[in-house]
Design an enzyme around this catalytic site. Sequence first.
Site: not given
Ligand code: PRP
Length: 189
Positions: A49-50, A109, A137, A159, A166
């Site tokens: 969703k992000g 990330d 990041k 964070f 979120d």
């Molecule tokens: C977050 C972001 C990426 C992922 C990045 O999603 O939107 O999809 O994490 O992390 P990575 O590089 O370590 O794989 P999240 O799981 O928080 O879901 P959301 O987007 O629904 O908040």
Amino acid sequence: MIDVNGTVYQDLTKILVTREEIAAKVAELGRIITEQYQGKKPVLICILKGAAVFFADLARAIDLPVTMEFMAISSYGSATKTTGQVKVVKDLDQDILDKDVIIVEDIVDSGVTLNYLKGMLEHRGAASIRIVTLLDKPARRRVRDLKVDYSCFNIPDEFVVGYGLDYDQMYRNLPDIGVLSPKVYERNE
Ligand code: PRP
């Protein structure tokens, strides 16, 4: 639009990226994509969703006949970070064979999610795949050879919430990006 004196802002220690800085970068990225994809009809893929807020703004900054797709992905708990396994919860509605695809993320990330996703879309025969992200990041990267084609902002390992990002599903509606106060997550531990 809520302002920085709004109630939800009380849980931040500082604002990292303002709405004005975001808007300027989104406009610039929209212009770049418009130029690079002249004569093409790229498929924009929002990773829920992000990325939803960024996606909505970016799509409106691209002067091309784009189509929009939405994908939801979930990780297999903490094991995901080591195995690189992710699960598609909501898949694309269209076939992307021979299409020019632009993956739109909110944050890279470790890079595990995007690495998996890119491999999957390559396997489906996309003509080209580019990755754009609002935030990066780099300090947290585990997939070293993941190529991010455009990153709006590199941020430190803090964070962050807002503009789609979120904590416990909240704060996505903040127009700016800020650092969440540790008091908020410590009270839930
Ligand atoms: C977050 C972001 C990426 C992922 C990045 O999603 O939107 O999809 O994490 O992390 P990575 O590089 O370590 O794989 P999240 O799981 O928080 O879901 P959301 O987007 O629904 O908040």
